[in-house]
Scaffold this motif. Structure first.
Motif, mmCIF file in Angstrom:
data_model
loop_
_atom_site.group_PDB
_atom_site.id
_atom_site.type_symbol
_atom_site.label_atom_id
_atom_site.label_comp_id
_atom_site.label_asym_id
_atom_site.label_seq_id
_atom_site.Cartn_x
_atom_site.Cartn_y
_atom_site.Cartn_z
ATOM 1 N N ASN A 91 -131.222 37.073 -51.841
ATOM 2 C CA ASN A 91 -132.286 36.168 -51.420
ATOM 3 C C ASN A 91 -132.425 35.043 -52.436
ATOM 4 O O ASN A 91 -131.803 35.065 -53.495
ATOM 5 N N ARG A 92 -133.227 34.066 -52.139
ATOM 6 C CA ARG A 92 -133.525 32.975 -53.069
ATOM 7 C C ARG A 92 -134.947 33.147 -53.568
ATOM 8 O O ARG A 92 -135.854 33.478 -52.796
ATOM 9 N N TRP A 97 -137.681 37.312 -47.463
ATOM 10 C CA TRP A 97 -136.346 37.890 -47.376
ATOM 11 C C TRP A 97 -136.402 39.169 -46.576
ATOM 12 O O TRP A 97 -137.324 39.973 -46.709
ATOM 13 N N GLU A 122 -134.753 36.587 -57.729
ATOM 14 C CA GLU A 122 -133.798 36.768 -56.648
ATOM 15 C C GLU A 122 -133.435 38.241 -56.626
ATOM 16 O O GLU A 122 -133.444 38.908 -57.661
#
Length: 196
Positions: A91-92, A97, A122
């Protein structure tokens, strides 16, 4: 050494032990954490084991970060060894997410990197697949933690359930995440589906 020096040394010893105790009360909760504040980590269960418990402790003072602790358990004996393991989607930081291990995998590890610019991390799951086992009776847990900035803890409710993934939301105001873990049972028989 005269008595004045001894008293002065005792006073200093008491001050230092009080400071240490206060710091320990705030950060040392009696748990072994896999990370330190604002540091990345890579946690993997021993080969043939999967995650069964996740615990975290929040501190706004430490960059709105969390300390993390994980526990693993051996999979059922009849499953044998994992047929393959891999790092799944990442994920960022600062984003919502949702991730479920592909290829019918189970979560056997987690890695994370902290990003100071967004005061978030992340995330990436380490997944392992057991030859032709398929998930069923899947469900999501309630939010962990229940409220932002609280201590979070999730333990598999009973043997036979496994973590397949998670859905997580990030509060840009409170700078913290809540997680809903995806738990499933796995078939005892070989199933024919590649990804279920």
């Amino acid at each position: 050494m005269n008595s004045a020096h001894v008293l002065q040394a005792l006073r200093l010893l008491m001050v230092f032990s009080t400071v240490s105790a206060q710091q320990g009360y705030m950060y040392d909760t009696g748990e072994e954490w896999v990370n330190t504040w604002r540091q990345g980590f890579n946690f993997q269960c021993p080969h043939g084991e999967v995650l069964v418990a996740i615990k975290s402790y929040f501190s706004e003072k430490e960059g709105s970060d969390r300390l993390w602790n994980f526990e693993c358990q051996r999979t059922p004996y009849g499953w044998g060894e994992p047929s393959e393991c891999w790092w799944d989607d990442i994920n960022r930081a600062g984003m919502e997410w949702s991730s479920v291990c592909t290829n019918n995998g189970l979560v056997a590890g987690i890695q994370s990197q902290y990003f100071e610019a967004v005061l978030d991390r992340e995330w990436q799951f380490y997944c392992c697949r057991y030859a032709r086992k398929c998930p069923y009776s899947c469900w999501k847990t309630s939010d962990v933690p229940e409220y932002h900035r609280e201590e979070g803890e999730m333990v598999i409710p009973s043997y036979g359930y496994f973590i397949r993934g998670a859905q997580t939301t990030f509060s840009g105001v409170l700078r913290d995440r809540q997680w809903k873990y995806i738990l499933c049972r796995m078939t005892d028989f070989d199933c024919q589906f590649e990804n279920f």
